[in-house]
Design a protein around this motif. Structure first.
Motif, PDB file in Angstrom:
ATOM      1  N   VAL A  77       0.875  -1.183   0.000  1.00 23.60           N
ATOM      2  CA  VAL A  77       0.000   0.000   0.000  1.00 23.60           C
ATOM      3  C   VAL A  77       0.902   1.219   0.000  1.00 23.60           C
ATOM      4  O   VAL A  77       1.767   1.364   0.870  1.00 23.60           O
ATOM      5  CB  VAL A  77      -0.945   0.034   1.217  1.00 23.60           C
ATOM      6  CG1 VAL A  77      -1.780   1.311   1.187  1.00 23.60           C
ATOM      7  CG2 VAL A  77      -1.849  -1.185   1.240  1.00 23.60           C
ATOM      8  N   LEU A 292      -7.430   2.170  -2.317  1.00 23.12           N
ATOM      9  CA  LEU A 292      -8.146   1.622  -1.174  1.00 23.12           C
ATOM     10  C   LEU A 292      -9.398   2.439  -0.916  1.00 23.12           C
ATOM     11  O   LEU A 292      -9.378   3.665  -1.076  1.00 23.12           O
ATOM     12  CB  LEU A 292      -7.263   1.650   0.077  1.00 23.12           C
ATOM     13  CG  LEU A 292      -6.440   0.391   0.386  1.00 23.12           C
ATOM     14  CD1 LEU A 292      -5.373   0.188  -0.678  1.00 23.12           C
ATOM     15  CD2 LEU A 292      -5.806   0.498   1.761  1.00 23.12           C
ATOM     16  N   LYS A 296     -10.886   2.063   4.580  1.00 18.78           N
ATOM     17  CA  LYS A 296      -9.775   1.119   4.776  1.00 18.78           C
ATOM     18  C   LYS A 296      -8.444   1.862   4.769  1.00 18.78           C
ATOM     19  O   LYS A 296      -7.521   1.519   5.525  1.00 18.78           O
ATOM     20  CB  LYS A 296      -9.805   0.039   3.691  1.00 18.78           C
ATOM     21  CG  LYS A 296     -11.028  -0.862   3.763  1.00 18.78           C
ATOM     22  CD  LYS A 296     -10.933  -2.012   2.790  1.00 18.78           C
ATOM     23  CE  LYS A 296     -12.187  -2.883   2.856  1.00 18.78           C
ATOM     24  NZ  LYS A 296     -12.396  -3.475   4.188  1.00 18.78           N
TER      25      LYS A 296
END
Length: 623
Positions: A77, A292, A296
């Motif tokens: 991420v 995302l 989240k």
């Protein structure tokens, strides 16, 4: 097209993406981009070098730097923050010349920790989207750029890897930063060490020494490095001949250009073009990344921030409740439908005048009771009753002996609207009765009475509960001790009202007892539990208007008086329009484009309450 043109919203001069990245192909842009790895690892190619970025690493791409990102782990991420140079020029006129380098093999130093903290604050504000979050992001970015300018606006070489500059002498840092900017600005010209020494008012010998000492390269090597780095844009964004590119970037001969290009890129210019041109971002090779969902992203950033604080031993961390709620819009757990009766007196009219009618107009009560006392003139009572009915109110007289006023300092504070809301949800009684105004007092502004406004007309926090409750009628579709969601069916649209409140039983018990002002102040200030609620609401595709209101412990008359030590003089807040001190909720309105799920986040750092109203603007706006 190698150049990626960036656009920004009118009210937010930055683009923020939190995504799982598979590939972001080769490109460059004119603005600064900050890459922060939140989880996993990626490979970032910037210019001649590839960097392996792990969790917690930060890389800053200045304008005109060709770069790409590819995944090393599937679960990565990455947060990307693009900054509008045009907007921030007003604060930093030299921003377009900046050459930030934040990558370092040394982790955990103070300047990198501070940079992480600033970026995490921006990301958290953006993803949680609290009140005024855009302005907060803008000014946090000002602090971030100041920090970048102070510590990262130059670079050095560590075994041919460009890294953040580690010297600490501020005079030397400022000087070498100016030198780097000068070379990058005039790299294509036939600049010499003598030109630079004239600009810096230093001897060529000393200038050559400090460049070598601080960057690890001679002036000539550094100049050639800058020229080679800039040439990559022409190589990958045009079909110009190598000889022309060499001249454009300032090399006297093509052979000289090829020599230095191969030194840094380990390929000839022709080989580099052949290998990397197919890897340029285009319609045929777009970025492959999965952003995302906002809730989240916010949850991950909060986790990263909490871990960061724990590693630093931050003792100011408060306990936090984090809730993620899936709202079933078709549910029906009960009804929220209250009829409001407001009790007024002849003294209320004498003290408030026409404002009494304005307050009643806002509250829209089902009926108004005009309280009759022995000393009141029947003629005056009749006149006020007539005015009330003329205003369209269902009004009647009632004797004072039938009405009782409770007393608790908590009634004047943020605790009372939360207490009232919790009571409403538990009670099947659809009736609500409340006094409009506190009784007159010569020496005390806050008297602990349960009325909506003080004797001089300042609205208390409870006024806003009754205002919301009186205008809410619908089905309760989601409910807990911290929140409630109501669905209202109107003739032309469905509206959702979301209520979130943060206070524990010990605090709310103060509303059940004859608590003092100091007791309430101390208990509210000692309440350190934060509440984070992220709600996901499945809605038909379209654009929705989101209106958020926030009541805080400080922003009301009780908070103002507590800050002043609860003075006895009731005239402290007299002589001004009472609306100034009425602590109206902080308001934020924004549109949200929804395809399937609308995510809305509530963040309450201490005792407080928030409300959001979601109504459609245009449905079926998306295919």
């Amino acid at each position: 097209m190698l150049l990626e043109r960036l656009t920004y919203a009118d009210d937010l001069p930055m683009n923020i993406t939190v995504a799982n990245i598979t590939e972001d192909p080769l490109h460059y842009h004119l603005d600064i981009e900050i890459t922060y790895v939140l989880r996993g690892s990626v490979r970032l190619k910037n210019g001649y070098r590839c960097y392996t970025l792990q969790e917690g690493d930060i890389f800053t791409n200045s304008g005109h730097e060709v770069h790409s990102i590819t995944a090393l782990t599937e679960d990565n991420v990455v947060a990307q923050i693009q900054i509008s140079t045009h907007y921030y020029f007003q604060f930093f006129p030299n921003l377009s010349k900046a050459c930030y380098r934040t990558y370092s093999r040394k982790l955990g130093d103070k300047k990198h920790n501070r940079l992480r903290e600033l970026l995490l604050q921006i990301l958290l504000k953006y993803t949680t989207r609290g009140f005024n979050y855009k302005s907060k992001c803008i000014y946090l970015m000002v602090d971030t750029i100041k920090h970048l300018n102070k510590y990262f606006n130059l670079f050095a070489f560590d075994q041919e890897v460009v890294v953040a500059f580690e010297k600490s002498n501020p005079v030397a840092v400022e000087r070498i930063s100016r030198i780097c900017q000068y070379i990058y600005q005039y790299y294509a010209d036939n600049i010499t060490l003598e030109d630079l020494s004239a600009v810096e008012h230093l001897s060529t010998y000393y200038l050559s020494h400090i460049i070598k000492s601080f960057t690890g390269m001679s002036f000539r090597e550094f100049l050639c490095f800058a020229r080679v780095e800039w040439s990559e844009i022409m190589l990958l964004d045009s079909d110009a001949k190598i000889s022309r590119i060499a001249r454009e970037v300032g090399f006297s001969t093509t052979a000289y250009y090829k020599k230095y290009f191969k030194k840094w890129f380990s390929l000839t210019p022709e080989e580099h073009r052949a290998r990397y041109l197919p890897l340029v971002k285009s319609d045929l090779r777009p970025a492959v990344m999965e952003p995302l969902p906002m809730n989240k992203a916010a949850a991950l950033i909060r986790q990263v921030y909490a871990n960061y604080n724990l590693r630093r031993g931050n003792g100011d961390i408060v306990s936090s409740i984090n809730l993620e709620v899936e709202v079933d819009t078709a549910a029906a757990l009960g009804r929220f439908e209250k009829t409001l009766t407001v009790i007024v007196t002849l003294d209320d009219y004498k003290a408030l005048g026409l404002r009494m009618f304005a307050l009643l107009e806002s509250l829209a009560p089902h009926r108004v009771l005009l309280l009759q006392r022995e000393e009141d003139s029947p003629e005056d009572l009749g006149a006020v009753l007539k005015l009330l009915r003329r205003e369209g109110r269902t009004a009647k007289q009632q004797t004072e002996t039938d009405c009782v006023r409770g007393v608790s300092a908590a009634y004047d504070s943020i605790l009372y609207p939360i207490y009232l809301f919790r009571c409403c949800l538990k009670s099947e009684n659809g009736q609500m009765s409340v006094f409009l105004r506190d009784t007159d007092s010569a020496d005390k502004l806050l008297q602990g009475q349960s009325a909506l406004v003080t004797a001089n007309g300042i609205c208390k926090p409870s006024y806003y509960f009754y205002l919301a409750a009186a205008h809410t009628q619908g089905s309760i579709i989601c409910q807990s001790n911290q929140y409630c969601v109501v669905r209202e069916e109107h003739a032309d649209q469905t509206v959702f009202k979301l209520f979130v409140y943060n206070a524990d039983k010990e605090l709310l018990d103060l509303c059940r007892m004859d608590s003092t002002q100091e007791q309430v102040k101390s208990a509210v200030n000692d309440f350190k539990s934060a509440l984070e609620v992220s709600m996901n609401i499945r809605l038909p595709p379209g654009q929705y208007a989101v209106t958020k209101y926030s009541l805080t412990r400080e922003g009301n008359i009780f908070g103002y008086m507590a800050n002043m030590g609860f003075p006895d003089d009731a005239a402290v807040f007299s002589g001004y329009c009472p609306e100034i001190y009425s602590g109206a909720p902080v308001l934020e309105v924004y549109p949200d484009d929804v395809r399937t799920i609308l995510n809305i986040h509530f963040s309450i750092k201490s005792a407080g309450a928030q409300m959001a109203i979601i109504r459609p603007i245009q449905q079926n706006a998306f295919p």
